[in-house]
Design a protein around this motif. Structure first.
Motif, PDB file in Angstrom:
ATOM      1  N   ARG A   1      -0.403 -10.379  -6.134  1.00  0.00           N
ATOM      2  CA  ARG A   1       0.624  -9.386  -5.832  1.00  0.00           C
ATOM      3  C   ARG A   1      -0.023  -8.020  -5.652  1.00  0.00           C
ATOM      4  NH1 ARG A   1       5.596 -11.340  -5.802  1.00  0.00           N
ATOM      5  NH2 ARG A   1       5.972 -13.265  -6.921  1.00  0.00           N
ATOM      6  N   VAL A   2       0.349  -7.341  -4.571  1.00  0.00           N
ATOM      7  CA  VAL A   2      -0.254  -6.051  -4.226  1.00  0.00           C
ATOM      8  C   VAL A   2       0.186  -4.985  -5.224  1.00  0.00           C
ATOM      9  CG1 VAL A   2      -0.418  -4.239  -2.470  1.00  0.00           C
ATOM     10  CG2 VAL A   2      -0.335  -6.644  -1.779  1.00  0.00           C
ATOM     11  N   LYS A   3      -0.791  -4.304  -5.796  1.00  0.00           N
ATOM     12  CA  LYS A   3      -0.530  -3.173  -6.691  1.00  0.00           C
ATOM     13  C   LYS A   3      -0.853  -1.856  -6.001  1.00  0.00           C
ATOM     14  CE  LYS A   3       0.909  -5.650 -10.019  1.00  0.00           C
ATOM     15  NZ  LYS A   3       2.340  -5.674 -10.284  1.00  0.00           N
ATOM     16  N   VAL A   4      -1.918  -1.840  -5.182  1.00  0.00           N
ATOM     17  CA  VAL A   4      -2.334  -0.613  -4.499  1.00  0.00           C
ATOM     18  C   VAL A   4      -2.755  -0.954  -3.069  1.00  0.00           C
ATOM     19  CG1 VAL A   4      -3.990   1.294  -4.494  1.00  0.00           C
ATOM     20  CG2 VAL A   4      -3.192   0.359  -6.666  1.00  0.00           C
ATOM     21  N   ILE A   5      -2.288  -0.171  -2.113  1.00  0.00           N
ATOM     22  CA  ILE A   5      -2.779  -0.285  -0.749  1.00  0.00           C
ATOM     23  C   ILE A   5      -3.879   0.755  -0.617  1.00  0.00           C
ATOM     24  CG2 ILE A   5      -2.201  -0.121   1.701  1.00  0.00           C
ATOM     25  CD1 ILE A   5       0.712  -0.814   0.856  1.00  0.00           C
ATOM     26  N   VAL A   6      -5.116   0.281  -0.503  1.00  0.00           N
ATOM     27  CA  VAL A   6      -6.273   1.165  -0.489  1.00  0.00           C
ATOM     28  C   VAL A   6      -6.458   1.804   0.875  1.00  0.00           C
ATOM     29  CG1 VAL A   6      -8.776   1.282  -0.847  1.00  0.00           C
ATOM     30  CG2 VAL A   6      -7.383  -0.243  -2.268  1.00  0.00           C
TER      31      VAL A   6
ATOM     32  N   GLN B   1      -8.187 -12.608   2.620  1.00  0.00           N
ATOM     33  CA  GLN B   1      -9.059 -13.350   3.526  1.00  0.00           C
ATOM     34  C   GLN B   1      -9.974 -14.294   2.761  1.00  0.00           C
ATOM     35  OE1 GLN B   1     -10.877 -10.410   6.084  1.00  0.00           O
ATOM     36  NE2 GLN B   1      -9.046 -10.285   7.362  1.00  0.00           N
ATOM     37  N   SER B   2     -10.184 -14.024   1.470  1.00  0.00           N
ATOM     38  CA  SER B   2     -10.999 -14.907   0.628  1.00  0.00           C
ATOM     39  C   SER B   2     -10.232 -16.172   0.228  1.00  0.00           C
ATOM     40  CB  SER B   2     -11.423 -14.164  -0.635  1.00  0.00           C
ATOM     41  OG  SER B   2     -10.275 -13.838  -1.421  1.00  0.00           O
ATOM     42  N   GLY B   3      -8.919 -16.191   0.493  1.00  0.00           N
ATOM     43  CA  GLY B   3      -8.087 -17.336   0.119  1.00  0.00           C
ATOM     44  C   GLY B   3      -7.342 -17.123  -1.175  1.00  0.00           C
ATOM     45  N   GLN B   4      -7.668 -16.080  -1.927  1.00  0.00           N
ATOM     46  CA  GLN B   4      -6.994 -15.800  -3.192  1.00  0.00           C
ATOM     47  C   GLN B   4      -5.598 -15.255  -2.926  1.00  0.00           C
ATOM     48  OE1 GLN B   4     -10.268 -13.187  -4.418  1.00  0.00           O
ATOM     49  NE2 GLN B   4     -10.383 -14.408  -6.284  1.00  0.00           N
TER      50      GLN B   4
ATOM     51  N   GLY C   1      -4.845  -7.299   7.538  1.00  0.00           N
ATOM     52  CA  GLY C   1      -6.120  -6.613   7.685  1.00  0.00           C
ATOM     53  C   GLY C   1      -6.281  -5.404   6.788  1.00  0.00           C
ATOM     54  N   ALA C   2      -5.193  -4.958   6.148  1.00  0.00           N
ATOM     55  CA  ALA C   2      -5.275  -3.800   5.251  1.00  0.00           C
ATOM     56  C   ALA C   2      -6.084  -4.161   4.004  1.00  0.00           C
ATOM     57  CB  ALA C   2      -3.882  -3.336   4.856  1.00  0.00           C
ATOM     58  N   THR C   3      -6.795  -3.183   3.462  1.00  0.00           N
ATOM     59  CA  THR C   3      -7.520  -3.363   2.208  1.00  0.00           C
ATOM     60  C   THR C   3      -6.569  -3.037   1.067  1.00  0.00           C
ATOM     61  OG1 THR C   3      -9.593  -2.753   3.264  1.00  0.00           O
ATOM     62  CG2 THR C   3      -9.527  -2.649   0.864  1.00  0.00           C
ATOM     63  N   VAL C   4      -6.450  -3.978   0.130  1.00  0.00           N
ATOM     64  CA  VAL C   4      -5.506  -3.822  -0.980  1.00  0.00           C
ATOM     65  C   VAL C   4      -6.145  -4.245  -2.300  1.00  0.00           C
ATOM     66  CG1 VAL C   4      -3.466  -4.180   0.469  1.00  0.00           C
ATOM     67  CG2 VAL C   4      -4.550  -6.141  -0.617  1.00  0.00           C
TER      68      VAL C   4
ATOM     69  N   VAL D   1      -5.907  -8.278   3.532  1.00  0.00           N
ATOM     70  CA  VAL D   1      -4.733  -9.135   3.679  1.00  0.00           C
ATOM     71  C   VAL D   1      -4.911 -10.074   4.867  1.00  0.00           C
ATOM     72  CG1 VAL D   1      -2.247  -9.182   4.099  1.00  0.00           C
ATOM     73  CG2 VAL D   1      -3.239  -7.375   2.682  1.00  0.00           C
ATOM     74  N   ALA D   2      -4.767 -11.374   4.598  1.00  0.00           N
ATOM     75  CA  ALA D   2      -4.792 -12.376   5.659  1.00  0.00           C
ATOM     76  C   ALA D   2      -3.372 -12.808   6.024  1.00  0.00           C
ATOM     77  CB  ALA D   2      -5.611 -13.593   5.238  1.00  0.00           C
TER      78      ALA D   2
END
Length: 69
Positions: free
Chosen positions: A58-63, A52-55, A12-15, A33-34
Motif C-alpha cells: 500500500r502506497v504511503k508516499v509518492i516520491v 516492478q519487482s513484483g512486490q 512508473g511513479a516512484t513510491v 509502480v507496475a
C-alpha cells in the motif's frame, strides 16, 4: 504526496509502500509502480499497487511522479 488517492498514482511513479509482511513495523519499501490494484478512488490505508519487482503493498508516499509521455 498522499498515497490514499488513486488519481495521484501513475504507472512508473516512484513510491514508498508498506508490504503486508511489514505492516506491524511500518517498514517502507521503495519501487516503481507496475500496476494499480485498488479499484476505488480512495483507500484509508493507501492504494494497493504492484511494484516492478513484483512486490505488492500500500502506497504511503509518492516520491516522484511518473515521467510524462
Amino acid at each position: 504526496m498522499n498515497g490514499n488517492i488513486r488519481k495521484n498514482i501513475r504507472i512508473g511513479a516512484t513510491v514508498d509502500v508498506v508490504l503486508k509482511k511489514d505492516q506491524p513495523t511500518g517498514r517502507l519499501t521503495r519501487g516503481q509502480v507496475a500496476r494499480i490494484l485498488t479499484g476505488s478512488a480512495t483507500h484509508p490505508h493507501g492504494i494497493k499497487v504492484q511494484l516492478q519487482s513484483g512486490q505488492v503493498g500500500r502506497v504511503k508516499v509518492i516520491v516522484e511522479e511518473a515521467p510524462s509521455e
